[in-house]
Design a protein around this motif. Structure first.
Motif: not given
Length: 87
Positions: A58-71
């Motif tokens: 779950a943490v890895e999935a959230a990290i992947a989503a954060d990295e895929a979403s530009p700040a």
């Protein structure tokens, strides 16, 4: 990405804010906890009786989503924080 097993919960949440929701949803109230600076994912899972493998996925999935979403650019963050006023 550094291995999650070597990072503190604080480091994980600071680097990838999307992981905060994962910790809260799994009953780990690590946000703002002084122990989060020292606690690792495995220890937190054990202490809170969570399945480490499931929590890590779950943490890895959230990290992947954060990295895929530009700040948002810093200027946009300033405008919204100032109630819509430009810099």
């Amino acid at each position: 990405m550094p291995p999650l097993r070597t990072m503190s919960l604080h480091e994980i949440m600071s680097r990838w804010p999307g992981t905060i929701r994962v910790f809260v949803d799994h009953g780990l109230h690590s946000v703002g906890c002084p122990i989060a600076r020292f606690n690792r994912l495995a220890a937190a899972a054990r202490e809170h009786r969570q399945d480490l493998a499931g929590l890590q996925r779950a943490v890895e999935a959230a990290i992947a989503a954060d990295e895929a979403s530009p700040a948002a650019p810093a200027a946009d963050r300033r405008r919204s924080a100032a109630g819509g006023a430009g810099p």
